[in-house]
Design a protein around this motif. Sequence first.
Motif, short mmCIF file in Angstrom:
data_model
loop_
_atom_site.label_atom_id
_atom_site.label_comp_id
_atom_site.label_asym_id
_atom_site.label_seq_id
_atom_site.Cartn_x
_atom_site.Cartn_y
_atom_site.Cartn_z
N GLN A 94 0.83 -1.21 0.00
CA GLN A 94 0.00 0.00 0.00
C GLN A 94 0.86 1.26 0.00
OE1 GLN A 94 -2.32 -0.81 3.51
NE2 GLN A 94 -4.01 -1.71 2.35
N LEU A 95 1.96 1.24 0.73
CA LEU A 95 2.88 2.39 0.74
C LEU A 95 3.51 2.59 -0.63
CD1 LEU A 95 4.52 1.84 4.22
CD2 LEU A 95 3.05 3.75 3.55
N LEU A 96 3.88 1.48 -1.28
CA LEU A 96 4.41 1.60 -2.64
C LEU A 96 3.35 2.19 -3.58
CD1 LEU A 96 6.45 -1.68 -3.27
CD2 LEU A 96 7.31 0.66 -3.17
N GLN A 97 2.12 1.71 -3.45
CA GLN A 97 1.04 2.23 -4.28
C GLN A 97 0.83 3.73 -4.05
OE1 GLN A 97 -3.24 0.53 -5.21
NE2 GLN A 97 -3.24 1.48 -3.19
N HIS A 98 0.88 4.14 -2.79
CA HIS A 98 0.70 5.55 -2.46
C HIS A 98 1.79 6.42 -3.11
CE1 HIS A 98 -0.29 9.12 -0.12
NE2 HIS A 98 1.01 9.22 0.16
N ASN A 99 3.03 5.93 -3.05
CA ASN A 99 4.15 6.71 -3.57
C ASN A 99 4.36 6.55 -5.08
OD1 ASN A 99 5.28 8.04 -1.18
ND2 ASN A 99 5.55 5.94 -0.46
N TYR A 100 3.87 5.44 -5.63
CA TYR A 100 4.06 5.17 -7.07
C TYR A 100 2.75 4.66 -7.67
CZ TYR A 100 8.89 5.46 -5.55
OH TYR A 100 10.07 5.90 -5.01
N PRO A 101 1.71 5.49 -7.69
CA PRO A 101 0.38 5.03 -8.14
C PRO A 101 0.33 4.61 -9.61
CG PRO A 101 0.41 7.42 -7.86
CD PRO A 101 1.70 6.91 -7.30
N ASP A 102 1.28 5.05 -10.41
CA ASP A 102 1.32 4.63 -11.81
C ASP A 102 1.99 3.28 -12.01
OD1 ASP A 102 0.06 6.99 -12.57
OD2 ASP A 102 1.97 8.02 -12.97
N ASN A 103 2.59 2.77 -10.91
CA ASN A 103 3.39 1.55 -11.02
C ASN A 103 2.92 0.39 -10.15
OD1 ASN A 103 5.47 4.12 -11.03
ND2 ASN A 103 5.75 2.72 -12.75
N VAL A 104 2.08 0.67 -9.17
CA VAL A 104 1.65 -0.37 -8.22
C VAL A 104 0.16 -0.22 -7.95
CG1 VAL A 104 1.95 -1.36 -5.91
CG2 VAL A 104 3.93 -0.36 -7.11
N GLU A 105 -0.54 -1.34 -7.99
CA GLU A 105 -1.97 -1.39 -7.65
C GLU A 105 -2.17 -2.49 -6.62
OE1 GLU A 105 -6.24 -2.51 -9.72
OE2 GLU A 105 -4.54 -2.03 -11.01
N VAL A 106 -2.88 -2.18 -5.55
CA VAL A 106 -3.11 -3.14 -4.48
C VAL A 106 -4.62 -3.35 -4.31
CG1 VAL A 106 -2.79 -3.66 -2.03
CG2 VAL A 106 -1.02 -2.40 -3.28
N LYS A 107 -5.01 -4.60 -4.24
CA LYS A 107 -6.37 -4.98 -3.82
C LYS A 107 -6.22 -5.58 -2.44
CE LYS A 107 -8.35 -4.44 -7.95
NZ LYS A 107 -9.22 -3.42 -8.32
N SER A 108 -6.73 -4.88 -1.45
CA SER A 108 -6.54 -5.28 -0.06
C SER A 108 -7.56 -6.32 0.37
CB SER A 108 -6.64 -4.05 0.84
OG SER A 108 -5.60 -3.14 0.53
N PHE A 109 -7.27 -6.94 1.52
CA PHE A 109 -8.20 -7.90 2.11
C PHE A 109 -9.58 -7.29 2.16
CE2 PHE A 109 -4.27 -9.56 4.26
CZ PHE A 109 -4.33 -10.83 3.72
N GLY A 110 -10.57 -8.03 1.72
CA GLY A 110 -11.94 -7.56 1.74
C GLY A 110 -12.31 -6.70 0.55
N ASN A 111 -11.33 -6.31 -0.26
CA ASN A 111 -11.59 -5.49 -1.44
C ASN A 111 -11.09 -6.15 -2.71
OD1 ASN A 111 -12.69 -3.34 0.09
ND2 ASN A 111 -10.63 -2.71 0.63
N ALA A 112 -10.72 -7.42 -2.64
CA ALA A 112 -10.16 -8.12 -3.82
C ALA A 112 -11.24 -8.44 -4.82
CB ALA A 112 -9.43 -9.38 -3.38
#
Length: 112
Positions: A94-112
């Motif tokens: 999630q921290l990577l996604q926050h800092n690099y939104p064009d490069n990382v996408e996260v589907k978190s627990f409960g939101n997959a």
Amino acid sequence: MIKAIFDLNDKKVDVLIQDHAGAGENGHDLVCASASTLTYTIIQNVSDYRQYGFFRKPPKVTTRDGYASIICYPKRKCRETVLDMFRVIERGFQLLQHNYPDNVEVKSFGNA
């Protein structure tokens, strides 16, 4: 773009990590290196937890270039410990996604 998909149900906890960040040249992509470090960390923790007897059956770990699938079947009494470890890795993605939104996408627990 790296995609990290975290999922769980009453029997298993898993994560699927795939693709490449595309944030730099091959071998010099710091976003990809960060994601790889998180991936290797969870794989090592799963291996350690297996030795400690935390799982009902052996975890399934599959890796290849740009792909990792980690599926765990924790014992009931160890479920929260295993889930906490997955959540730490999830937070890293999630921290990577926050800092690099064009490069990382996260589907978190409960939101997959």
